[in-house]
Write an enzyme that holds these catalytic residues in place. Structure first.
Site, PDB file in Angstrom:
ATOM      1  N   HIS A 341      46.654  42.179  37.113  1.00 20.38           N
ATOM      2  CA  HIS A 341      45.717  41.722  36.073  1.00 20.38           C
ATOM      3  C   HIS A 341      46.471  40.912  35.012  1.00 20.38           C
ATOM      4  O   HIS A 341      46.042  39.829  34.618  1.00 20.38           O
ATOM      5  CB  HIS A 341      45.030  42.939  35.449  1.00 20.38           C
ATOM      6  CG  HIS A 341      44.152  42.636  34.273  1.00 20.38           C
ATOM      7  ND1 HIS A 341      42.788  42.527  34.376  1.00 20.38           N
ATOM      8  CD2 HIS A 341      44.454  42.411  32.964  1.00 20.38           C
ATOM      9  CE1 HIS A 341      42.288  42.244  33.178  1.00 20.38           C
ATOM     10  NE2 HIS A 341      43.282  42.176  32.301  1.00 20.38           N
ATOM     11  N   GLU A 342      47.590  41.445  34.551  1.00 18.46           N
ATOM     12  CA  GLU A 342      48.344  40.758  33.481  1.00 18.46           C
ATOM     13  C   GLU A 342      48.945  39.446  33.995  1.00 18.46           C
ATOM     14  O   GLU A 342      48.923  38.443  33.282  1.00 18.46           O
ATOM     15  CB  GLU A 342      49.422  41.679  32.898  1.00 18.46           C
ATOM     16  CG  GLU A 342      48.899  42.990  32.289  1.00 18.46           C
ATOM     17  CD  GLU A 342      47.785  42.802  31.268  1.00 18.46           C
ATOM     18  OE1 GLU A 342      47.689  41.724  30.663  1.00 18.46           O
ATOM     19  OE2 GLU A 342      46.986  43.739  31.086  1.00 18.46           O
ATOM     20  N   HIS A 345      46.374  36.802  33.993  1.00 20.33           N
ATOM     21  CA  HIS A 345      46.099  36.154  32.707  1.00 20.33           C
ATOM     22  C   HIS A 345      46.924  34.872  32.537  1.00 20.33           C
ATOM     23  O   HIS A 345      46.512  33.956  31.832  1.00 20.33           O
ATOM     24  CB  HIS A 345      46.397  37.100  31.542  1.00 20.33           C
ATOM     25  CG  HIS A 345      45.246  38.019  31.224  1.00 20.33           C
ATOM     26  ND1 HIS A 345      43.945  37.582  31.157  1.00 20.33           N
ATOM     27  CD2 HIS A 345      45.213  39.346  30.950  1.00 20.33           C
ATOM     28  CE1 HIS A 345      43.161  38.612  30.860  1.00 20.33           C
ATOM     29  NE2 HIS A 345      43.905  39.691  30.728  1.00 20.33           N
ATOM     30  N   GLU A 402      39.212  38.088  31.448  1.00 20.16           N
ATOM     31  CA  GLU A 402      39.373  39.458  31.949  1.00 20.16           C
ATOM     32  C   GLU A 402      38.932  39.571  33.398  1.00 20.16           C
ATOM     33  O   GLU A 402      39.527  40.293  34.191  1.00 20.16           O
ATOM     34  CB  GLU A 402      38.578  40.438  31.081  1.00 20.16           C
ATOM     35  CG  GLU A 402      39.055  40.512  29.650  1.00 20.16           C
ATOM     36  CD  GLU A 402      40.546  40.771  29.534  1.00 20.16           C
ATOM     37  OE1 GLU A 402      41.056  41.660  30.232  1.00 20.16           O
ATOM     38  OE2 GLU A 402      41.204  40.049  28.762  1.00 20.16           O
ATOM     39  N   ASP A 406      41.084  40.835  36.492  1.00 18.44           N
ATOM     40  CA  ASP A 406      40.701  41.974  37.339  1.00 18.44           C
ATOM     41  C   ASP A 406      40.699  41.599  38.815  1.00 18.44           C
ATOM     42  O   ASP A 406      41.230  42.315  39.665  1.00 18.44           O
ATOM     43  CB  ASP A 406      39.294  42.466  36.967  1.00 18.44           C
ATOM     44  CG  ASP A 406      39.295  43.288  35.685  1.00 18.44           C
ATOM     45  OD1 ASP A 406      40.386  43.657  35.219  1.00 18.44           O
ATOM     46  OD2 ASP A 406      38.205  43.553  35.156  1.00 18.44           O
TER      47      ASP A 406
HETATM   48 ZN    ZN Z   1      43.237  41.498  30.201  1.00 15.34          ZN
END
Ligand code: ZN
Length: 450
Positions: A341-342, A345, A402, A406
């Protein structure tokens, strides 16, 4: 999604606006302002609260929507400090900057130019007495956690109950921990790490991060819609991601902060002043790349675009996210998806505007950016069609970052897990082969073929 997952990915503060309840919320807010003024001993609380509310209403109206506020290009506006007077007339900016301790800065980055211009105008038009009342209210509101019980309760009734739906005020000792954390976060973090973060956890995390990065490398290389030029830059960016795991290499020094037993308000005030001085002291100095923006005892993680770093505090490296003794499938499905997830980003609709050095600089070909946008638009539309409560839709443009995180997180963690098996079938645990095939989560993804 389970709430603990939502908590882990809430670093970017996405959210939804519930318009139906807003007129009730506004009425409650006005009443709350009056309560605070009454508790602080001011007369004519109703009248003053109306004026404070009207002022805040004006201030809010010159600000941007939450969707615009997360646009990295639109919010990057360097203004020479000398030009504030002409660009945003109405405020004595020289005096303002001097009092704020930033008068030597040649320029400032303005996130919302029309808000600065608008607020300067509002500043000039509003009577001084209204600003004084507004500041009185803001001071008491901000200090509420260290003021008498009825002020704490009024603060909770509005910000907790009305705005977040929290049923009751947390125990006093928990609020005490929260305050201490706010003032001395890394000092508490050092103790937390000693007690709860074994060195073996760090070694395993290094491996997991390396494997999820490798999954991204494979998947980016295989993309059919991205041209070789952009791919090269994407892979370069991926290779410069800096993971920070557990806790900072050096701890913050709190020796200049005076803590006096029995003086909660004084401690709160001094801690705030200490914090402001800490950040002002950074001006004109090299960026501290070892700094952390979350404490080790925080159950969360973040990606920081200007430093191209992914950061995992010790507290998220615990079950159910991470368990050094669990089967790898458990860890890839938990912390592996958070790692992914990070990293995601760094390639989401905003993070992808920063290059491998952390500069806001376009590294995409026009054609690839158009193809990317087609896919992110589809994902945004898909999320906007979700209706978690009757009549209440997700704002896909607001939550896009987000959602990309995800989706990329899950897919790349799964790819990494499969790669970790080295061609062998997944072991059977409790009569099941885990994990079962992941459902398709979205229409398209930043770094995955749709
Ligand atoms: Zn996030």
């Amino acid at each position: 999604m389970p709430s603990i997952w939502a908590r882990a990915v809430s670093a970017c503060r996405t959210g939804i606006i519930i318009s139906k309840t807003s007129s009730r919320t506004r009425a409650k807010y006005k009443a709350y302002i009056a309560t605070v003024l009454t508790q602080a001993g001011f007369d004519k609380p109703q009248e003053r609260s109306q004026a404070i509310f009207a002022l805040e209403d004006k201030i809010a109206r010159v600000h941007w929507s939450r969707v615009e506020s997360r646009d990295a290009d639109k919010t990057y506006n360097p203004w020479p400090t000398a030009e504030f007077a002409t660009r945003a007339p109405g405020v004595d900016w020289v005096r303002y900057f001097t009092n704020a301790g930033i008068e030597k800065q040649p320029q400032l980055i303005v996130a919302q130019p029309s808000a600065i211009t608008g607020m300067a105008k509002i500043f000039a038009e509003t009577p001084v007495a209204t600003w004084q009342d507004w500041l009185r209210f803001q001071l008491v509101r901000a200090a509420a956690p260290v003021l008498p019980k009825e002020t704490v309760q009024a603060n909770f009734d509005f910000y907790g109950k009305e705005l977040t739906g929290a049923p009751q005020l947390r125990d006093r000792w928990k609020r005490g921990v929260q305050l201490t954390e706010g003032a001395l976060g890394e000092a508490i973090g050092a103790v937390y790490v000693q007690r709860h973060f074994p060195p073996e956890a760090k070694a395993q995390m290094d491996q997991l991060v390396a494997n999820v990065i490798e999954a991204y490398r494979t998947r980016i290389a295989e993309l059919t819609w991205m041209g070789p030029e952009t791919k090269k830059r994407a892979l370069l960016k991926l290779s410069t991601f800096r993971p920070k795991i557990g806790y900072p290499v050096k701890w913050r020094d709190y020796s200049g902060l005076e803590i006096a037993p029995g003086d909660a308000y004084g401690n709160w005030k001094r801690a705030n002043a200490f914090e402001v001085a800490y950040y002002l002291n950074k001006l004109g100095k090299p960026v501290d790349r070892d700094e952390w923006f979350m404490t080790p005892q925080t159950v969360n993680a973040y990606y920081n675009p200007p430093m191209n770093e992914i950061v995992f505090p010790a507290a998220i490296l615990q079950p159910p996210f991470f368990d050094p003794n669990a089967d790898p499938a458990v860890n890839y499905g938990g912390i592996g998806a958070v790692i992914g997830h990070e990293i995601g980003h760094g390639f989401d609709d905003q993070g992808s505007k920063y290059d491998e050095t952390g500069r806001l600089a376009n590294w995409w070909t026009d054609q690839d950016r158009t193809e990317f946008k087609k896919r992110t638009d589809a994902l945004s539309a898909q999320y906007s069609s979700f209706e978690p409560l009757p009549g209440l839709h997700v704002n896909g443009d607001l939550t896009l970052g987000e959602n990309i995180g995800d989706l990329g997180g899950m897919e790349n963690a799964y790819t990494a897990y499969k790669a970790s098996l080295g061609g062998k079938p997944a072991p059977v645990i409790d009569g099941e082969r885990r994990p079962a095939l992941l459902p398709r989560l979205g229409a398209g993804l930043a770094v995955a073929d749709p």
